[in-house]
Scaffold this active site. Structure first.
Site, PDB file in Angstrom:
ATOM      1  N   ARG A 161       0.829  -1.214   0.000  1.00  0.00           N
ATOM      2  CA  ARG A 161       0.000   0.000   0.000  1.00  0.00           C
ATOM      3  C   ARG A 161       0.863   1.263   0.000  1.00  0.00           C
ATOM      4  NH1 ARG A 161      -2.859  -3.822  -0.581  1.00  0.00           N
ATOM      5  NH2 ARG A 161      -4.699  -4.399   0.630  1.00  0.00           N
ATOM      6  N   SER A 236     -10.614   0.290   3.737  1.00  0.00           N
ATOM      7  CA  SER A 236      -9.801   0.076   4.937  1.00  0.00           C
ATOM      8  C   SER A 236      -9.195   1.413   5.364  1.00  0.00           C
ATOM      9  CB  SER A 236      -8.654  -0.883   4.642  1.00  0.00           C
ATOM     10  OG  SER A 236      -9.157  -2.072   4.103  1.00  0.00           O
ATOM     11  N   GLU A 332      -4.231   4.230   6.208  1.00  0.00           N
ATOM     12  CA  GLU A 332      -3.944   3.978   4.798  1.00  0.00           C
ATOM     13  C   GLU A 332      -4.529   5.138   3.976  1.00  0.00           C
ATOM     14  OE1 GLU A 332      -5.012   0.025   3.062  1.00  0.00           O
ATOM     15  OE2 GLU A 332      -6.183   1.250   1.679  1.00  0.00           O
TER      16      GLU A 332
HETATM   17  P1  FAD Z   1      -8.516   9.458  -4.460  1.00  0.00           P
HETATM   18  O1  FAD Z   1      -9.155   9.063  -3.188  1.00  0.00           O
HETATM   19  O2  FAD Z   1      -9.196  10.503  -5.280  1.00  0.00           O
HETATM   20  O3  FAD Z   1      -7.007   9.903  -4.192  1.00  0.00           O
HETATM   21  C1  FAD Z   1      -6.186   9.096  -3.382  1.00  0.00           C
HETATM   22  C2  FAD Z   1      -4.780   9.721  -3.357  1.00  0.00           C
HETATM   23  O4  FAD Z   1      -4.185   9.628  -4.635  1.00  0.00           O
HETATM   24  C3  FAD Z   1      -4.801  11.218  -3.029  1.00  0.00           C
HETATM   25  O5  FAD Z   1      -3.665  11.517  -2.263  1.00  0.00           O
HETATM   26  C4  FAD Z   1      -4.717  11.894  -4.384  1.00  0.00           C
HETATM   27  O6  FAD Z   1      -4.122  13.175  -4.338  1.00  0.00           O
HETATM   28  C5  FAD Z   1      -3.859  10.918  -5.160  1.00  0.00           C
HETATM   29  N1  FAD Z   1      -4.171  10.892  -6.590  1.00  0.00           N
HETATM   30  C6  FAD Z   1      -5.356  10.503  -7.147  1.00  0.00           C
HETATM   31  N2  FAD Z   1      -5.267  10.556  -8.479  1.00  0.00           N
HETATM   32  C7  FAD Z   1      -4.016  10.975  -8.783  1.00  0.00           C
HETATM   33  C8  FAD Z   1      -3.322  11.239  -9.998  1.00  0.00           C
HETATM   34  N3  FAD Z   1      -3.893  11.104 -11.205  1.00  0.00           N
HETATM   35  N4  FAD Z   1      -2.040  11.678  -9.919  1.00  0.00           N
HETATM   36  C9  FAD Z   1      -1.443  11.834  -8.728  1.00  0.00           C
HETATM   37  N5  FAD Z   1      -2.041  11.624  -7.549  1.00  0.00           N
HETATM   38  C10 FAD Z   1      -3.317  11.190  -7.573  1.00  0.00           C
HETATM   39  N6  FAD Z   1      -7.784  -0.022  -1.967  1.00  0.00           N
HETATM   40  C11 FAD Z   1      -7.026  -1.138  -2.176  1.00  0.00           C
HETATM   41  O7  FAD Z   1      -5.795  -1.026  -2.341  1.00  0.00           O
HETATM   42  N7  FAD Z   1      -7.595  -2.378  -2.213  1.00  0.00           N
HETATM   43  C12 FAD Z   1      -8.919  -2.570  -2.049  1.00  0.00           C
HETATM   44  O8  FAD Z   1      -9.383  -3.687  -2.104  1.00  0.00           O
HETATM   45  C13 FAD Z   1      -9.740  -1.422  -1.806  1.00  0.00           C
HETATM   46  N8  FAD Z   1     -11.065  -1.554  -1.579  1.00  0.00           N
HETATM   47  C14 FAD Z   1     -11.835  -0.471  -1.301  1.00  0.00           C
HETATM   48  C15 FAD Z   1     -13.196  -0.642  -1.046  1.00  0.00           C
HETATM   49  C16 FAD Z   1     -13.999   0.444  -0.766  1.00  0.00           C
HETATM   50  C17 FAD Z   1     -15.459   0.251  -0.488  1.00  0.00           C
HETATM   51  C18 FAD Z   1     -13.441   1.758  -0.789  1.00  0.00           C
HETATM   52  C19 FAD Z   1     -14.305   2.955  -0.544  1.00  0.00           C
HETATM   53  C20 FAD Z   1     -12.085   1.935  -1.024  1.00  0.00           C
HETATM   54  C21 FAD Z   1     -11.264   0.826  -1.276  1.00  0.00           C
HETATM   55  N9  FAD Z   1      -9.882   0.963  -1.526  1.00  0.00           N
HETATM   56  C22 FAD Z   1      -9.110  -0.146  -1.776  1.00  0.00           C
HETATM   57  C23 FAD Z   1      -9.243   2.280  -1.493  1.00  0.00           C
HETATM   58  C24 FAD Z   1      -9.336   3.046  -2.862  1.00  0.00           C
HETATM   59  O9  FAD Z   1     -10.363   2.532  -3.657  1.00  0.00           O
HETATM   60  C25 FAD Z   1      -8.044   2.993  -3.647  1.00  0.00           C
HETATM   61  O10 FAD Z   1      -6.973   3.512  -2.895  1.00  0.00           O
HETATM   62  C26 FAD Z   1      -8.133   3.774  -4.974  1.00  0.00           C
HETATM   63  O11 FAD Z   1      -6.968   3.557  -5.736  1.00  0.00           O
HETATM   64  C27 FAD Z   1      -8.333   5.273  -4.763  1.00  0.00           C
HETATM   65  O12 FAD Z   1      -8.649   5.829  -6.015  1.00  0.00           O
HETATM   66  P2  FAD Z   1      -9.304   7.268  -6.147  1.00  0.00           P
HETATM   67  O13 FAD Z   1      -9.296   7.626  -7.598  1.00  0.00           O
HETATM   68  O14 FAD Z   1     -10.613   7.290  -5.476  1.00  0.00           O
HETATM   69  O15 FAD Z   1      -8.240   8.153  -5.364  1.00  0.00           O
HETATM   70  P1  NAP Z   2     -10.248 -10.670   4.870  1.00  0.00           P
HETATM   71  O1  NAP Z   2     -10.318 -11.629   3.719  1.00  0.00           O
HETATM   72  O2  NAP Z   2     -11.297 -10.698   5.922  1.00  0.00           O
HETATM   73  O3  NAP Z   2      -8.807 -10.794   5.552  1.00  0.00           O
HETATM   74  C1  NAP Z   2      -8.436  -9.950   6.647  1.00  0.00           C
HETATM   75  C2  NAP Z   2      -7.003  -9.538   6.478  1.00  0.00           C
HETATM   76  O4  NAP Z   2      -6.177 -10.684   6.504  1.00  0.00           O
HETATM   77  C3  NAP Z   2      -6.781  -8.836   5.173  1.00  0.00           C
HETATM   78  O5  NAP Z   2      -6.492  -7.509   5.465  1.00  0.00           O
HETATM   79  C4  NAP Z   2      -5.637  -9.584   4.480  1.00  0.00           C
HETATM   80  O6  NAP Z   2      -4.504  -8.768   4.254  1.00  0.00           O
HETATM   81  C5  NAP Z   2      -5.241 -10.680   5.441  1.00  0.00           C
HETATM   82  N1  NAP Z   2      -5.313 -11.966   4.708  1.00  0.00           N
HETATM   83  C6  NAP Z   2      -6.355 -12.810   4.620  1.00  0.00           C
HETATM   84  N2  NAP Z   2      -6.029 -13.906   3.894  1.00  0.00           N
HETATM   85  C7  NAP Z   2      -4.764 -13.735   3.507  1.00  0.00           C
HETATM   86  C8  NAP Z   2      -3.872 -14.506   2.735  1.00  0.00           C
HETATM   87  N3  NAP Z   2      -4.204 -15.697   2.224  1.00  0.00           N
HETATM   88  N4  NAP Z   2      -2.630 -14.020   2.528  1.00  0.00           N
HETATM   89  C9  NAP Z   2      -2.263 -12.835   3.029  1.00  0.00           C
HETATM   90  N5  NAP Z   2      -3.072 -12.046   3.761  1.00  0.00           N
HETATM   91  C10 NAP Z   2      -4.306 -12.491   3.998  1.00  0.00           C
HETATM   92  O7  NAP Z   2     -10.157  -9.180   4.277  1.00  0.00           O
HETATM   93  P2  NAP Z   2     -11.282  -8.233   3.706  1.00  0.00           P
HETATM   94  O8  NAP Z   2     -11.343  -7.045   4.571  1.00  0.00           O
HETATM   95  O9  NAP Z   2     -12.537  -8.982   3.382  1.00  0.00           O
HETATM   96  O10 NAP Z   2     -10.619  -7.757   2.330  1.00  0.00           O
HETATM   97  C11 NAP Z   2     -10.401  -8.683   1.295  1.00  0.00           C
HETATM   98  C12 NAP Z   2      -9.289  -8.175   0.399  1.00  0.00           C
HETATM   99  O11 NAP Z   2      -9.659  -6.932  -0.190  1.00  0.00           O
HETATM  100  C13 NAP Z   2      -7.987  -7.924   1.138  1.00  0.00           C
HETATM  101  O12 NAP Z   2      -6.914  -8.246   0.296  1.00  0.00           O
HETATM  102  C14 NAP Z   2      -8.017  -6.447   1.411  1.00  0.00           C
HETATM  103  O13 NAP Z   2      -6.717  -5.868   1.459  1.00  0.00           O
HETATM  104  C15 NAP Z   2      -8.781  -5.912   0.212  1.00  0.00           C
HETATM  105  N6  NAP Z   2      -9.526  -4.703   0.605  1.00  0.00           N
HETATM  106  C16 NAP Z   2      -8.845  -3.549   0.753  1.00  0.00           C
HETATM  107  C17 NAP Z   2      -9.506  -2.399   1.106  1.00  0.00           C
HETATM  108  C18 NAP Z   2      -8.774  -1.096   1.191  1.00  0.00           C
HETATM  109  O14 NAP Z   2      -9.402  -0.071   1.309  1.00  0.00           O
HETATM  110  N7  NAP Z   2      -7.474  -1.125   1.146  1.00  0.00           N
HETATM  111  C19 NAP Z   2     -10.872  -2.417   1.346  1.00  0.00           C
HETATM  112  C20 NAP Z   2     -11.530  -3.614   1.222  1.00  0.00           C
HETATM  113  C21 NAP Z   2     -10.854  -4.772   0.851  1.00  0.00           C
HETATM  114  P3  NAP Z   2      -4.351  -7.813   2.949  1.00  0.00           P
HETATM  115  O15 NAP Z   2      -5.229  -6.646   3.224  1.00  0.00           O
HETATM  116  O16 NAP Z   2      -2.913  -7.457   2.991  1.00  0.00           O
HETATM  117  O17 NAP Z   2      -4.751  -8.594   1.742  1.00  0.00           O
END
Ligand code: FAD
Ligand code: NAP
Length: 336
Positions: A161, A236, A332
């Site tokens: 991340r 998250s 994050e």
């Molecule tokens: P924004 O929120 O608009 O911006 C995020 C950051 O990036 C800000 O600092 C902004 O300035 C910068 N930025 C945006 N666009 C640019 C650009 N073109 N150039 C330079 N900087 C820029 N994230 C995960 O990693 N895994 C997941 O599974 C995941 N699941 C999610 C589920 C839900 C329900 C939600 C709400 C979020 C989730 N996220 C997840 C977080 C999010 O979706 C990601 O981080 C996504 O990449 C953000 O994109 P955005 O366009 O909305 O960015």
């Molecule tokens: P989950 O499956 O309930 O698991 C909980 C946590 O355990 C996760 O954060 C995941 O880490 C870790 N995990 C579970 N199984 C794993 C494996 N086999 N190997 C390594 N790590 C493992 O998680 P969840 O909340 O439903 O999310 C599912 C996936 O979507 C995850 O990968 C999560 O990162 C991603 N997600 C991200 C966001 C976001 O905003 N960043 C939001 C929703 C979902 P990791 O997070 O490192 O995978």
């Protein structure tokens, strides 16, 4: 160049938080970015889909809302396809485009909200895959001097991340396009994440293709994660902390059921959601905000919450986890 002054940002962030920006500008082409740089407007913030930001209060200066579109195949060989994508494309639409063409590499990242341009910022990841595994390069414009730059994978310094764009280059580079090297052939889908293999097993899929994996991911996400259309959130809120195996062993003596996943030599990742739940915060509500009832990692806005309320709750959760487990968890989400 049209500037919407004193612009309300509520519709532009998935937390649904109200805050005003000095100005809001829609960026449709790279030329618009150059125009902004030449005009000397500052300070500048870049906004994609607003799904990974917390608006703690009003935003000083100008918000550049990225809407640069376009998906084009720029190179191809027997095994791979190199695709350049406008940074304002919706990430999930790009994933669907790849699946429709039977191109592998993005299927585990289906349904992640936001734009393509934001994907490298935190090296988005889910279900065992991070975007860096198919990332090729990106184009960006330096907001300090208008120079155009190309970053390859090493230069982005991707981590869990994390990338250089969250550190030295924070708020400095406007990413205008990202290129991915996707697979046509000789590709094995990644079903290592427990939830995916369970869904595939339940559907009797023994030889999954990329569409099966994408469908499984979409199904799991729809069933587990709160939809921002229904309840404000930014996914998250915290990163999963990575600690030493030695610290983990000590914690395990006190908390025998504490989970962990390997995170490289001598290190383990502990799910922050577990720590927050054990600290007693899962499902709690404080005023207009709270911790989601099914996902302790997700902070939510029940509708009328403010950015300050969300931030105060985040600080409280961080401090309670620190007190109980001696582990520092960090946001994050990008706090503005
Ligand atoms: P924004 O929120 O608009 O911006 C995020 C950051 O990036 C800000 O600092 C902004 O300035 C910068 N930025 C945006 N666009 C640019 C650009 N073109 N150039 C330079 N900087 C820029 N994230 C995960 O990693 N895994 C997941 O599974 C995941 N699941 C999610 C589920 C839900 C329900 C939600 C709400 C979020 C989730 N996220 C997840 C977080 C999010 O979706 C990601 O981080 C996504 O990449 C953000 O994109 P955005 O366009 O909305 O960015
Ligand atoms: P989950 O499956 O309930 O698991 C909980 C946590 O355990 C996760 O954060 C995941 O880490 C870790 N995990 C579970 N199984 C794993 C494996 N086999 N190997 C390594 N790590 C493992 O998680 P969840 O909340 O439903 O999310 C599912 C996936 O979507 C995850 O990968 C999560 O990162 C991603 N997600 C991200 C966001 C976001 O905003 N960043 C939001 C929703 C979902 P990791 O997070 O490192 O995978």
């Amino acid at each position: 160049m049209h500037i919407q002054h004193n612009a309300e940002l509520k519709a532009y962030n998935t937390f649904g938080l109200s805050a005003r920006a000095g100005g809001l500008l829609k960026i449709l082409h790279t030329g618009d970015v150059h125009e902004v740089v030449s005009s000397g407007l500052h300070p500048l913030r870049i906004l994609g889909g607003g799904s990974n930001i917390l608006l703690k209060g009003d935003v000083e200066g100008y918000v550049l809302k990225n809407e640069i579109k376009g998906i084009s195949i720029i190179d191809e060989n027997d095994n791979n396809v190199l695709v350049e994508v406008g940074a304002g494309e919706v990430w999930h639409q790009f994933v669907l485009w790849a699946i429709s063409k039977n191109l592998g590499g993005l299927e585990n990242l289906a349904l992640i909200p936001g734009t393509v341009g934001a994907a490298p910022i935190q090296n988005i990841g889910a279900y065992g895959v991070e975007q860096e595994s198919v990332f090729h390069s990106l184009k960006a414009i330096d907001l300090t001097d208008g120079n155009e730059m190309i970053f390859d994978k090493d230069q982005c310094r991707f981590g869990y991340r994390d990338s250089i764009f969250k550190h030295e280059l924070k708020n400095r580079c406007f990413i205008v396009s990202v290129s991915y090297l996707l697979y046509k052939k000789n590709y094995t889908v990644n079903t290592s994440y427990g939830a995916i293999s369970e869904v595939l097993k339940s559907k009797d899929v023994h030889n999954p293709g990329i569409d099966h994996v994408a469908d499984a991911v979409i199904e799991i996400r729809r069933s587990k994660l709160p939809d921002p259309e229904l309840i404000g959130n930014a996914g998250s809120f915290f990163k999963n902390p990575v600690i030493s195996v030695a610290q983990y062993k000590l914690l395990k003596e006190l908390h025998p059921d504490i989970p962990c996943y390997s995170a490289g030599e001598g290190l383990v990742k502990v799910p922050a959601g577990w720590l927050i739940e054990r600290a007693g915060y899962k499902g709690i509500q404080k005023g207009n905000v709270g911790v989601h009832k099914n996902q302790a990692l997700v902070l939510v806005n029940y509708g009328q919450g403010t950015g300050q309320e969300v931030w105060q709750l985040a600080l409280e959760v961080m401090s309670e986890v620190q007190n109980r487990f001696g582990i520092h968890i960090e946001p994050e989400v990008n706090v503005w």
